[in-house]
Structure formats: C-alpha cells, structure tokens
Design an enzyme around this catalytic site. Structure first.
Site, PDB file in Angstrom:
ATOM      1  N   THR A  93       3.340  -7.213  -4.977  1.00  0.00           N
ATOM      2  CA  THR A  93       2.885  -8.492  -4.417  1.00  0.00           C
ATOM      3  C   THR A  93       1.875  -8.299  -3.292  1.00  0.00           C
ATOM      4  O   THR A  93       1.340  -9.275  -2.766  1.00  0.00           O
ATOM      5  CB  THR A  93       4.072  -9.303  -3.862  1.00  0.00           C
ATOM      6  OG1 THR A  93       4.758  -8.490  -2.902  1.00  0.00           O
ATOM      7  CG2 THR A  93       5.029  -9.741  -4.955  1.00  0.00           C
ATOM      8  N   GLY A 104      -0.707  -5.120  -0.904  1.00  0.00           N
ATOM      9  CA  GLY A 104      -1.106  -3.770  -0.531  1.00  0.00           C
ATOM     10  C   GLY A 104      -1.315  -2.784  -1.675  1.00  0.00           C
ATOM     11  O   GLY A 104      -2.035  -3.054  -2.645  1.00  0.00           O
ATOM     12  N   ASP A 128      15.083  -7.850  -5.828  1.00  0.00           N
ATOM     13  CA  ASP A 128      15.132  -7.099  -4.585  1.00  0.00           C
ATOM     14  C   ASP A 128      15.612  -5.688  -4.934  1.00  0.00           C
ATOM     15  O   ASP A 128      16.711  -5.538  -5.461  1.00  0.00           O
ATOM     16  CB  ASP A 128      16.109  -7.801  -3.628  1.00  0.00           C
ATOM     17  CG  ASP A 128      16.108  -7.189  -2.237  1.00  0.00           C
ATOM     18  OD1 ASP A 128      15.963  -5.963  -2.119  1.00  0.00           O
ATOM     19  OD2 ASP A 128      16.259  -7.947  -1.263  1.00  0.00           O
ATOM     20  N   TYR A 179      12.400   5.516   9.678  1.00  0.00           N
ATOM     21  CA  TYR A 179      11.353   5.403   8.641  1.00  0.00           C
ATOM     22  C   TYR A 179      10.953   6.800   8.175  1.00  0.00           C
ATOM     23  O   TYR A 179      10.863   7.066   6.971  1.00  0.00           O
ATOM     24  CB  TYR A 179      10.137   4.634   9.179  1.00  0.00           C
ATOM     25  CG  TYR A 179       9.020   4.537   8.148  1.00  0.00           C
ATOM     26  CD1 TYR A 179       9.197   3.806   6.972  1.00  0.00           C
ATOM     27  CD2 TYR A 179       7.802   5.193   8.329  1.00  0.00           C
ATOM     28  CE1 TYR A 179       8.191   3.737   6.005  1.00  0.00           C
ATOM     29  CE2 TYR A 179       6.789   5.120   7.369  1.00  0.00           C
ATOM     30  CZ  TYR A 179       6.994   4.388   6.212  1.00  0.00           C
ATOM     31  OH  TYR A 179       6.008   4.320   5.262  1.00  0.00           O
ATOM     32  N   VAL A 194      -2.990   3.027   5.844  1.00  0.00           N
ATOM     33  CA  VAL A 194      -3.579   2.141   4.830  1.00  0.00           C
ATOM     34  C   VAL A 194      -3.482   0.720   5.367  1.00  0.00           C
ATOM     35  O   VAL A 194      -2.384   0.274   5.733  1.00  0.00           O
ATOM     36  CB  VAL A 194      -2.788   2.200   3.490  1.00  0.00           C
ATOM     37  CG1 VAL A 194      -3.573   1.518   2.379  1.00  0.00           C
ATOM     38  CG2 VAL A 194      -2.411   3.626   3.107  1.00  0.00           C
TER      39      VAL A 194
HETATM   40  P1  NDP Z   1       2.933  -3.986   1.982  1.00  0.00           P
HETATM   41  O1  NDP Z   1       3.842  -4.556   3.009  1.00  0.00           O
HETATM   42  O2  NDP Z   1       1.571  -4.556   1.854  1.00  0.00           O
HETATM   43  O3  NDP Z   1       3.645  -4.008   0.556  1.00  0.00           O
HETATM   44  C1  NDP Z   1       5.001  -3.672   0.408  1.00  0.00           C
HETATM   45  C2  NDP Z   1       5.481  -4.096  -0.964  1.00  0.00           C
HETATM   46  O4  NDP Z   1       6.868  -3.683  -1.088  1.00  0.00           O
HETATM   47  C3  NDP Z   1       5.432  -5.587  -1.174  1.00  0.00           C
HETATM   48  O5  NDP Z   1       4.935  -5.854  -2.460  1.00  0.00           O
HETATM   49  C4  NDP Z   1       6.883  -6.019  -1.065  1.00  0.00           C
HETATM   50  O6  NDP Z   1       7.129  -7.106  -1.961  1.00  0.00           O
HETATM   51  C5  NDP Z   1       7.610  -4.781  -1.582  1.00  0.00           C
HETATM   52  N1  NDP Z   1       8.984  -4.744  -1.085  1.00  0.00           N
HETATM   53  C6  NDP Z   1       9.404  -4.555   0.191  1.00  0.00           C
HETATM   54  N2  NDP Z   1      10.736  -4.668   0.257  1.00  0.00           N
HETATM   55  C7  NDP Z   1      11.170  -4.939  -1.005  1.00  0.00           C
HETATM   56  C8  NDP Z   1      12.442  -5.180  -1.572  1.00  0.00           C
HETATM   57  N3  NDP Z   1      13.559  -5.149  -0.841  1.00  0.00           N
HETATM   58  N4  NDP Z   1      12.524  -5.434  -2.896  1.00  0.00           N
HETATM   59  C9  NDP Z   1      11.409  -5.461  -3.656  1.00  0.00           C
HETATM   60  N5  NDP Z   1      10.177  -5.242  -3.190  1.00  0.00           N
HETATM   61  C10 NDP Z   1      10.057  -4.991  -1.856  1.00  0.00           C
HETATM   62  O7  NDP Z   1       2.837  -2.419   2.334  1.00  0.00           O
HETATM   63  P2  NDP Z   1       2.106  -1.191   1.619  1.00  0.00           P
HETATM   64  O8  NDP Z   1       1.404  -1.609   0.399  1.00  0.00           O
HETATM   65  O9  NDP Z   1       1.356  -0.483   2.654  1.00  0.00           O
HETATM   66  O10 NDP Z   1       3.376  -0.298   1.265  1.00  0.00           O
HETATM   67  C11 NDP Z   1       3.646   0.212  -0.025  1.00  0.00           C
HETATM   68  C12 NDP Z   1       4.318   1.563   0.132  1.00  0.00           C
HETATM   69  O11 NDP Z   1       3.420   2.465   0.749  1.00  0.00           O
HETATM   70  C13 NDP Z   1       5.573   1.570   0.988  1.00  0.00           C
HETATM   71  O12 NDP Z   1       6.538   2.397   0.377  1.00  0.00           O
HETATM   72  C14 NDP Z   1       5.106   2.176   2.301  1.00  0.00           C
HETATM   73  O13 NDP Z   1       6.142   2.813   2.984  1.00  0.00           O
HETATM   74  C15 NDP Z   1       4.078   3.158   1.790  1.00  0.00           C
HETATM   75  N6  NDP Z   1       3.089   3.605   2.745  1.00  0.00           N
HETATM   76  C16 NDP Z   1       2.276   2.706   3.392  1.00  0.00           C
HETATM   77  C17 NDP Z   1       1.342   3.178   4.299  1.00  0.00           C
HETATM   78  C18 NDP Z   1       0.465   2.270   5.087  1.00  0.00           C
HETATM   79  O14 NDP Z   1      -0.131   2.726   6.096  1.00  0.00           O
HETATM   80  N7  NDP Z   1       0.298   1.011   4.701  1.00  0.00           N
HETATM   81  C19 NDP Z   1       1.153   4.612   4.535  1.00  0.00           C
HETATM   82  C20 NDP Z   1       2.090   5.441   3.814  1.00  0.00           C
HETATM   83  C21 NDP Z   1       2.985   4.940   2.942  1.00  0.00           C
HETATM   84  P3  NDP Z   1       7.970  -8.429  -1.615  1.00  0.00           P
HETATM   85  O15 NDP Z   1       7.931  -8.601  -0.121  1.00  0.00           O
HETATM   86  O16 NDP Z   1       7.306  -9.509  -2.386  1.00  0.00           O
HETATM   87  O17 NDP Z   1       9.335  -8.120  -2.128  1.00  0.00           O
HETATM   88  C1  8X3 Z   2       2.901   4.685   6.933  1.00  0.00           C
HETATM   89  C2  8X3 Z   2       2.039   5.624   7.699  1.00  0.00           C
HETATM   90  O1  8X3 Z   2       1.850   6.978   9.872  1.00  0.00           O
HETATM   91  O2  8X3 Z   2       2.547   4.638  10.045  1.00  0.00           O
HETATM   92  O3  8X3 Z   2       3.856   5.359   6.184  1.00  0.00           O
HETATM   93  O4  8X3 Z   2       4.046   6.306   9.204  1.00  0.00           O
HETATM   94  S1  8X3 Z   2       2.665   5.906   9.271  1.00  0.00           S
END
Ligand code: NDP
Ligand code: 8X3
Length: 255
Positions: A13, A15, A62, A155, A188
């Site tokens: 949904t 990122g 979820d 985390y 990101v």
């Molecule tokens: P966003 O917050 O933009 O997206 C997170 C996604 O995870 C959403 O689609 C959300 O959907 C879904 N999500 C969260 N909790 C649940 C749940 N309980 N059940 C189902 N879906 C869930 O963040 P990102 O795109 O950045 O994150 C994606 C992944 O990348 C994560 O694992 C994050 O830890 C990882 N990551 C991100 C980084 C960054 O800097 N952004 C760097 C490194 C890793 P909805 O809320 O609709 O359920």
């Molecule tokens: C997300 C990147 O550096 O904020 O996983 O942990 S950081």
C-alpha cells in the site's frame, strides 16, 4: 495454465512494496498486493491493470494475525496459488527510544510484524514452491539488520532476525531449488519515518533533508534485478544505500 508469472508482495500500500508492485507489473507479472489499507489496494490494482494489462489480486490482512494470514492465502484459487516470487516487505519501526524508555506495545508491534509476520506469510507460501521445486523469496531487511545504532534497539533486533531467517531459509530450502535473497536498504524516503515518529511530519521530513535518499522505486529496481538472473545464479545478500550514506551513522548532509 497461467500465462504470466506471479509475484506476491506484502506491504504494497506504500513505499517499497508499492514500487515493487509497479515494477513487476510493468514487466508483465501478475501481482498479488497485500496490506491493511483496502482503499489503497483497490486504487493501486485499478491503476496497474489499466496501465499494464496484467491481473492484480488484492488481499487485505494484518501480517501479525495468523488466522487472517491463513484465511487470506488459503482463499487463493489454483491460478493465484502458483506463486513464483514472494517479497516479504511489510514492516515498520515504531518509535526511536532508548531501550530503558521503550514502549512495550511498540516492541510487540515491531517483532510481531517484522519477524512473526514474515514467518506467517512464508509458512503459507513455501509449500507451493517446495512442491514445484522452484521459487524466489526476497526478504526486505535493513542496514539496521547489519548494524545496531543508538535508540534502534528493538527495530535493529527485528531486522537482525530477518537477516538470520533469510540465511536459515536459504539453507533449508536448498534442496527445493528455491532462491532466497535479502535486500537491506539504507535510507528510503517512504512513509517509514512518518510511522516511526508516529505522524510527526516535521521529524520525518528532517530524516531526508540535505542529501538524496533512495526512493521505493530504487529498491524495487534492485528487487526486480535479482529475479532476472539465470536459474543457477542467486544473489544472497545486498546492502543498498544512497550514495550519500556509508552506514547507519555516516550520512553526508549538505545542511
Ligand atoms: P512504508 O511505511 O511506506 O510501507 C510499509 C508497508 O508495510 C505498508 O504497505 C504497510 O501497509 C505494511 N504493513 C505495516 N504493518 C503491517 C501489518 N501489520 N500488516 C500488513 N501490512 C503491514 O515503509 P517502507 O516502504 O519504507 O517499508 C517497507 C519495508 O522496508 C519495511 O520492512 C521496512 O522496515 C524496510 N526498510 C525501510 C527503509 C526506509 O528507510 N524506508 C530502510 C530499510 C528497510 P498497511 O499499513 O496498509 O498495512
Ligand atoms: C530503515 C533504515 O537506518 O532508519 O530500516 O534503520 S534505518
């Protein structure tokens, strides 16, 4: 008989997951997009179908709720069950507190989503891959799973668990010819920081000021790339950061 390969993406949904849906759809995959926010799933599905003339299935659940996960994935019909690629992406960081000031519900949310959710979803999908003797699982970890930084505590621990589970999956699934890859992004710009800072937009925006962060599309590009290699080639592990970021502590900011 399906005509296109199928990719199953958690957390589509927003990122990185949303960008992966776009990237795979644009390369003629049928996509299963999942997340809790139904309206966003429906909007993305309509958009991808229209743009790329592929099939899209929305599953709203979820990942922390085992019953919801089982119900959603067992509802798939024969065509949709035949998943080629699983992208375990759903995840979050809740809060950025020193461990002694940590909030237990935040800890639970991160461990239940990032670790148990990944396991619940994988448990449902691995049997399709092991029976077929092919498949690719891509786990979205983090540089937080390679290093531990101040206030990152739970985390970081959850993402270290993703790193370790990826290695375990790769070993145990070897005999089934299943590829397992971890992609560990640095910064990101997505809704990640807004979620981490619980809706504080200014704090979230500050994270990405003074340098060019990655976009979801950058990570999706890498996720797609690892699936394009010959059958006998697997990328095990990748750390991907913005050029301005060396690790979790050193980011060159022009401010
Ligand atoms: P966003 O917050 O933009 O997206 C997170 C996604 O995870 C959403 O689609 C959300 O959907 C879904 N999500 C969260 N909790 C649940 C749940 N309980 N059940 C189902 N879906 C869930 O963040 P990102 O795109 O950045 O994150 C994606 C992944 O990348 C994560 O694992 C994050 O830890 C990882 N990551 C991100 C980084 C960054 O800097 N952004 C760097 C490194 C890793 P909805 O809320 O609709 O359920
Ligand atoms: C997300 C990147 O550096 O904020 O996983 O942990 S950081």
């Amino acid at each position: 008989m399906k005509t296109r390969k199928i990719v199953f993406i958690t957390g589509a949904t927003s990122g990185i997951g949303k960008a992966c849906a776009e990237k795979f759809a644009s390369n003629n995959y049928d996509v299963i997009i999942t997340g809790r926010r139904n309206e966003r799933l429906d909007e993305l599905a309509a958009n991808l179908k229209e743009k790329y003339k592929i099939d899209v299935l929305c599953l709203s659940f979820d990942v922390r709720d085992l019953m919801q996960v089982e119900k959603a994935i067992s509802s798939l019909d024969e065509k949709w069950k035949d998943i080629d690629i699983l992208i375990n992406n759903a995840g979050l960081s809740a809060g950025l507190n020193p461990i002694d000031k940590g909030i237990i519900s935040d800890w639970e949310q991160m461990i239940d989503t990032n670790v148990k959710g990944l396991l619940y979803v994988s448990k449902q999908i691995m049997p399709v891959m092991t029976a077929r003797l092919s498949g690719h699982i891509i786990n979205i970890g983090s540089i937080a799973g390679k290093e531990t930084y101040e206030n990152g505590n739970v985390y970081c621990a959850s993402k270290h668990a993703v790193d370790s589970l990826t290695k375990g999956m790769r070993i145990d699934l070897l005999k089934y010819n299943i590829k397992v890859t971890a992609i560990h992004p640095g910064a990101v710009e997505t809704e990640f920081s807004l979620v981490r800072f619980k809706g504080d937009k200014q704090a979230a925006d500050n994270v990405y000021k003074g340098y060019k962060p990655l976009t979801g599309a950058d990570v999706a590009e890498v996720a797609y790339y690892v699936t394009t290699l010959p059958d006998h080639v697997n990328i095990n592990d990748l750390i991907v950061t913005p050029t301005a970021q060396a690790n979790t502590v050193h980011t060159f900011k022009k401010i």
